[in-house]
Design a protein around this motif. Sequence first.
Motif, mmCIF file in Angstrom:
data_model
loop_
_atom_site.group_PDB
_atom_site.id
_atom_site.type_symbol
_atom_site.label_atom_id
_atom_site.label_comp_id
_atom_site.label_asym_id
_atom_site.label_seq_id
_atom_site.Cartn_x
_atom_site.Cartn_y
_atom_site.Cartn_z
ATOM 1 N N PHE A 25 65.714 14.228 96.002
ATOM 2 C CA PHE A 25 66.202 13.205 95.266
ATOM 3 C C PHE A 25 67.263 12.171 95.710
ATOM 4 O O PHE A 25 67.283 11.132 95.630
ATOM 5 C CB PHE A 25 66.637 13.800 93.854
ATOM 6 C CG PHE A 25 67.337 12.794 92.991
ATOM 7 C CD1 PHE A 25 68.799 12.775 92.880
ATOM 8 C CD2 PHE A 25 66.630 11.645 92.350
ATOM 9 C CE1 PHE A 25 69.322 11.864 92.033
ATOM 10 C CE2 PHE A 25 67.311 10.880 91.578
ATOM 11 C CZ PHE A 25 68.756 10.988 91.589
ATOM 12 N N ARG A 26 68.216 12.983 96.292
ATOM 13 C CA ARG A 26 69.431 12.213 96.796
ATOM 14 C C ARG A 26 68.984 11.121 98.217
ATOM 15 O O ARG A 26 69.473 9.990 98.103
ATOM 16 C CB ARG A 26 70.702 13.086 97.403
ATOM 17 C CG ARG A 26 71.348 13.575 96.119
ATOM 18 C CD ARG A 26 72.835 14.493 96.553
ATOM 19 N NE ARG A 26 72.553 15.560 97.557
ATOM 20 C CZ ARG A 26 72.106 16.698 97.189
ATOM 21 N NH1 ARG A 26 72.079 17.069 95.890
ATOM 22 N NH2 ARG A 26 72.147 17.749 97.892
ATOM 23 N N VAL A 27 68.290 11.867 98.942
ATOM 24 C CA VAL A 27 67.806 10.886 100.118
ATOM 25 C C VAL A 27 66.708 9.704 99.615
ATOM 26 O O VAL A 27 67.153 8.670 99.806
ATOM 27 C CB VAL A 27 66.763 11.923 101.008
ATOM 28 C CG1 VAL A 27 66.104 11.146 102.035
ATOM 29 C CG2 VAL A 27 67.736 12.892 101.547
ATOM 30 N N ILE A 28 65.997 10.082 98.596
ATOM 31 C CA ILE A 28 65.243 8.903 98.020
ATOM 32 C C ILE A 28 66.033 8.080 97.618
ATOM 33 O O ILE A 28 65.677 6.797 97.446
ATOM 34 C CB ILE A 28 63.931 9.474 97.017
ATOM 35 C CG1 ILE A 28 62.969 10.341 98.290
ATOM 36 C CG2 ILE A 28 63.149 8.319 96.806
ATOM 37 C CD1 ILE A 28 62.125 11.180 97.521
ATOM 38 N N LYS A 29 66.919 8.419 96.465
ATOM 39 C CA LYS A 29 67.789 7.511 95.765
ATOM 40 C C LYS A 29 68.645 6.650 96.798
ATOM 41 O O LYS A 29 68.554 5.486 96.615
ATOM 42 C CB LYS A 29 68.609 8.344 94.873
ATOM 43 C CG LYS A 29 69.513 7.384 94.114
ATOM 44 C CD LYS A 29 70.309 8.190 93.009
ATOM 45 C CE LYS A 29 71.236 7.310 92.228
ATOM 46 N NZ LYS A 29 72.247 7.748 91.678
ATOM 47 N N TYR A 30 69.063 7.289 97.940
ATOM 48 C CA TYR A 30 69.956 6.416 98.746
ATOM 49 C C TYR A 30 68.995 5.502 99.325
ATOM 50 O O TYR A 30 69.475 4.315 99.676
ATOM 51 C CB TYR A 30 70.234 7.239 99.850
ATOM 52 C CG TYR A 30 70.816 6.653 100.974
ATOM 53 C CD1 TYR A 30 70.214 6.494 102.171
ATOM 54 C CD2 TYR A 30 72.166 5.983 101.084
ATOM 55 C CE1 TYR A 30 70.816 5.910 103.313
ATOM 56 C CE2 TYR A 30 72.829 5.209 101.912
ATOM 57 C CZ TYR A 30 72.068 5.181 103.306
ATOM 58 O OH TYR A 30 72.286 4.411 104.194
ATOM 59 N N LEU A 31 67.689 5.821 99.959
ATOM 60 C CA LEU A 31 66.767 4.631 100.389
ATOM 61 C C LEU A 31 66.504 3.778 99.752
ATOM 62 O O LEU A 31 66.449 2.226 99.868
ATOM 63 C CB LEU A 31 65.632 5.439 100.940
ATOM 64 C CG LEU A 31 65.869 6.642 102.002
ATOM 65 C CD1 LEU A 31 64.519 7.218 102.446
ATOM 66 C CD2 LEU A 31 66.287 5.674 103.438
ATOM 67 N N ARG A 34 69.767 1.801 99.317
ATOM 68 C CA ARG A 34 70.100 1.159 100.685
ATOM 69 C C ARG A 34 69.257 -0.351 100.951
ATOM 70 O O ARG A 34 69.673 -1.275 101.273
ATOM 71 C CB ARG A 34 69.830 2.091 101.719
ATOM 72 C CG ARG A 34 69.735 1.489 103.164
ATOM 73 C CD ARG A 34 71.098 1.179 103.615
ATOM 74 N NE ARG A 34 71.451 0.618 104.904
ATOM 75 C CZ ARG A 34 70.868 -0.388 105.422
ATOM 76 N NH1 ARG A 34 70.571 -1.322 104.472
ATOM 77 N NH2 ARG A 34 71.171 -0.596 106.680
ATOM 78 N N PHE A 35 68.037 -0.063 100.390
ATOM 79 C CA PHE A 35 67.157 -1.329 100.720
ATOM 80 C C PHE A 35 66.985 -2.340 99.495
ATOM 81 O O PHE A 35 66.072 -3.251 99.336
ATOM 82 C CB PHE A 35 65.647 -0.804 101.252
ATOM 83 C CG PHE A 35 65.853 -0.147 102.617
ATOM 84 C CD1 PHE A 35 66.068 -1.010 103.597
ATOM 85 C CD2 PHE A 35 65.728 1.103 102.762
ATOM 86 C CE1 PHE A 35 66.172 -0.443 105.115
ATOM 87 C CE2 PHE A 35 65.940 1.908 104.062
ATOM 88 C CZ PHE A 35 66.099 0.871 105.026
ATOM 89 N N GLY A 36 67.750 -2.017 98.411
ATOM 90 C CA GLY A 36 67.599 -3.020 97.187
ATOM 91 C C GLY A 36 66.340 -2.828 96.543
ATOM 92 O O GLY A 36 65.884 -3.762 95.895
ATOM 93 N N ILE A 37 65.701 -1.697 96.345
ATOM 94 C CA ILE A 37 64.512 -1.498 95.869
ATOM 95 C C ILE A 37 64.494 -1.348 94.249
ATOM 96 O O ILE A 37 63.923 -1.978 93.694
ATOM 97 C CB ILE A 37 63.489 -0.576 96.419
ATOM 98 C CG1 ILE A 37 63.356 -0.797 97.974
ATOM 99 C CG2 ILE A 37 62.161 -0.307 95.704
ATOM 100 C CD1 ILE A 37 62.624 0.283 98.786
ATOM 101 N N GLY A 38 65.480 -0.634 93.915
ATOM 102 C CA GLY A 38 65.833 -0.272 92.382
ATOM 103 C C GLY A 38 64.366 0.188 91.725
ATOM 104 O O GLY A 38 63.841 0.866 92.137
ATOM 105 N N SER A 39 64.285 -0.609 90.697
ATOM 106 C CA SER A 39 62.777 -0.579 89.930
ATOM 107 C C SER A 39 61.857 -1.557 90.442
ATOM 108 O O SER A 39 60.922 -1.835 89.732
ATOM 109 C CB SER A 39 62.940 -0.465 88.453
ATOM 110 O OG SER A 39 63.501 -1.824 88.237
ATOM 111 N N SER A 40 62.094 -2.302 91.633
ATOM 112 C CA SER A 40 60.876 -2.964 92.075
ATOM 113 C C SER A 40 59.529 -2.238 92.159
ATOM 114 O O SER A 40 59.423 -1.191 93.077
ATOM 115 C CB SER A 40 61.395 -3.761 93.148
ATOM 116 O OG SER A 40 62.311 -4.431 92.937
ATOM 117 N N PRO A 41 58.413 -2.743 91.767
ATOM 118 C CA PRO A 41 57.070 -2.085 91.946
ATOM 119 C C PRO A 41 56.899 -2.174 93.580
ATOM 120 O O PRO A 41 57.173 -3.313 94.162
ATOM 121 C CB PRO A 41 56.341 -3.095 91.300
ATOM 122 C CG PRO A 41 57.063 -3.988 90.422
ATOM 123 C CD PRO A 41 58.239 -4.010 90.878
#
Length: 191
Positions: A25-31, A34-41
């Motif tokens: 979870f922490r790794v995926i959340k960081y990525l 980090r790349f500004g994806i947030g809740s973007s589809p």
Amino acid sequence: MFDKEIEAIAKCTELIKELDENSKFRVIKYLIERFGIGSSPMHTGSFVPNKLINRGNFNNDEIEHQEFIEESNDEDYPTLKQLLIKNYPKNETEWILCYAFYASKYGEDTFRKEDITERYKENGRHTTSTNANLANNINSCIKKDWIKDINKDEFILKPEGKSYAKEVLKGNSTAKEVKRAKRTKGDSESR
């Protein structure tokens, strides 16, 4: 292009498959952050909603069964001139919020005081008074939790501000209307 994506997916999968759930979870959340994806589809049609990311323990079944809802920034918002004609913002604080909404690309980017001043000029509301009170009105927006200063010169719209700005732009202001006093030549000379 897919070759790079597949390679990235394979590498990420290989590196995180041995981790415990919380570490994954922490790794995926960081990525994501980090790349500004947030809740973007994602282009695949699936995405991880913020409500699941913030919870910290989600599984693939939850992700696959989420409704695909993409918030559009292409809504039909009124122009600044239409706001003036329709009298949607009822006071200067709401005007500042609306200007900030437009200046920040509908709450997606930062904005500066100069951007607000530019919007005042754009719809003919810039006066020495509005300019002199700009800092106070921005501070009022900060107190209402509509905007946040991120450094000395830049601001962002907070979710509450973005949400209320959209309501004001629909004509649903909850503020009392403040009428601007019209000054005549005699009024300004007698002071």
